[in-house]
Write a protein that holds these residues in place. Sequence first.
Motif, mmCIF file in Angstrom:
data_model
loop_
_atom_site.group_PDB
_atom_site.id
_atom_site.type_symbol
_atom_site.label_atom_id
_atom_site.label_comp_id
_atom_site.label_asym_id
_atom_site.label_seq_id
_atom_site.Cartn_x
_atom_site.Cartn_y
_atom_site.Cartn_z
ATOM 1 N N ARG A 93 -6.014 6.335 -7.780
ATOM 2 C CA ARG A 93 -6.936 5.305 -7.285
ATOM 3 C C ARG A 93 -8.085 5.065 -8.257
ATOM 4 O O ARG A 93 -8.651 3.972 -8.305
ATOM 5 C CB ARG A 93 -7.464 5.719 -5.912
ATOM 6 N N TRP A 154 -8.171 -0.573 -6.633
ATOM 7 C CA TRP A 154 -8.745 -0.534 -5.288
ATOM 8 C C TRP A 154 -9.877 -1.560 -5.163
ATOM 9 O O TRP A 154 -10.009 -2.224 -4.131
ATOM 10 C CB TRP A 154 -9.250 0.866 -4.978
ATOM 11 N N GLU A 155 -10.669 -1.710 -6.216
ATOM 12 C CA GLU A 155 -11.757 -2.700 -6.203
ATOM 13 C C GLU A 155 -11.204 -4.130 -6.211
ATOM 14 O O GLU A 155 -11.726 -5.017 -5.520
ATOM 15 C CB GLU A 155 -12.674 -2.470 -7.408
ATOM 16 N N TYR A 157 -8.356 -4.983 -4.966
ATOM 17 C CA TYR A 157 -7.799 -5.164 -3.619
ATOM 18 C C TYR A 157 -8.885 -5.594 -2.632
ATOM 19 O O TYR A 157 -8.683 -6.508 -1.823
ATOM 20 C CB TYR A 157 -7.142 -3.858 -3.164
ATOM 21 N N GLU A 158 -10.042 -4.938 -2.706
ATOM 22 C CA GLU A 158 -11.152 -5.291 -1.819
ATOM 23 C C GLU A 158 -11.627 -6.727 -2.057
ATOM 24 O O GLU A 158 -11.983 -7.445 -1.113
ATOM 25 C CB GLU A 158 -12.313 -4.308 -2.016
ATOM 26 N N PHE A 172 -1.641 -4.771 -2.962
ATOM 27 C CA PHE A 172 -1.820 -3.324 -2.771
ATOM 28 C C PHE A 172 -0.516 -2.572 -3.057
ATOM 29 O O PHE A 172 -0.508 -1.552 -3.752
ATOM 30 C CB PHE A 172 -2.299 -3.051 -1.347
ATOM 31 N N HIS A 176 0.264 -0.038 -6.198
ATOM 32 C CA HIS A 176 0.672 1.367 -5.988
ATOM 33 C C HIS A 176 1.853 1.719 -6.891
ATOM 34 O O HIS A 176 1.873 2.779 -7.522
ATOM 35 C CB HIS A 176 1.036 1.577 -4.521
#
Length: 218
Positions: A93, A154-155, A157-158, A172, A176
């Motif tokens: 991550r 992850w950032e 995705y946000e 996402f 992965h």
Amino acid sequence: MLTTEKAREKLEKILIEKEYRVYDKASKGLFAEWWDKAKQWIADKLAGLFPSIESADNAASSILIAVIIVVIVLLALAVFFLIRHYKRERILRNKKPLQSLKDINWTYHEHLKEAEKLETAADYSGATRHLFLALLLFFHDKGWLEARKWKTNWEYYEELRKENKHRAGQFFHLAHFFDEVTYGEREAFQEEYRQFQSVVLSLLSEVNKEGGGNVAQG
């Protein structure tokens, strides 16, 4: 006075010891009862399956001990793999997909061409990386996220969630797979790559249709 106090202390000590013995006996009795029932259940099953077994009770004890050992080992393995998975997920991550100036300075078309070249050479892990970077930069061009070297998936995705939750969910899952192939111990094989490629190209085509454009790899 002193004799009375000593007698009271002695009586309290006797009562405490007696209560402990009663509690200890009850605890042992409960465990012994459970153990006997478990052994009897296994012994009955063994006797039903193998009528010729003379000492089913002893066999039941051995089987029960073996089952307990197996359960303990399986639980220990489950805990070990869960902890390892959690640590691995944390490491992945924190990885940043844009590692060099070339990664961020190339257009998404250039990344698509590089992915096609690597795919031809059967380098599916390398092709996966460039295909994902093409998608990332395409989303950047659309203004849905801001591609920067210091950002993690992850950032991104946000950021995408604020624009389109469904698309963010697709991103996402793609991210992965990308993380596992690029930073983990996983190697991308042709079938996996084809599935990954299909989703990425579908996303690109879908968005371009909405905007009146088209996407072609290569």
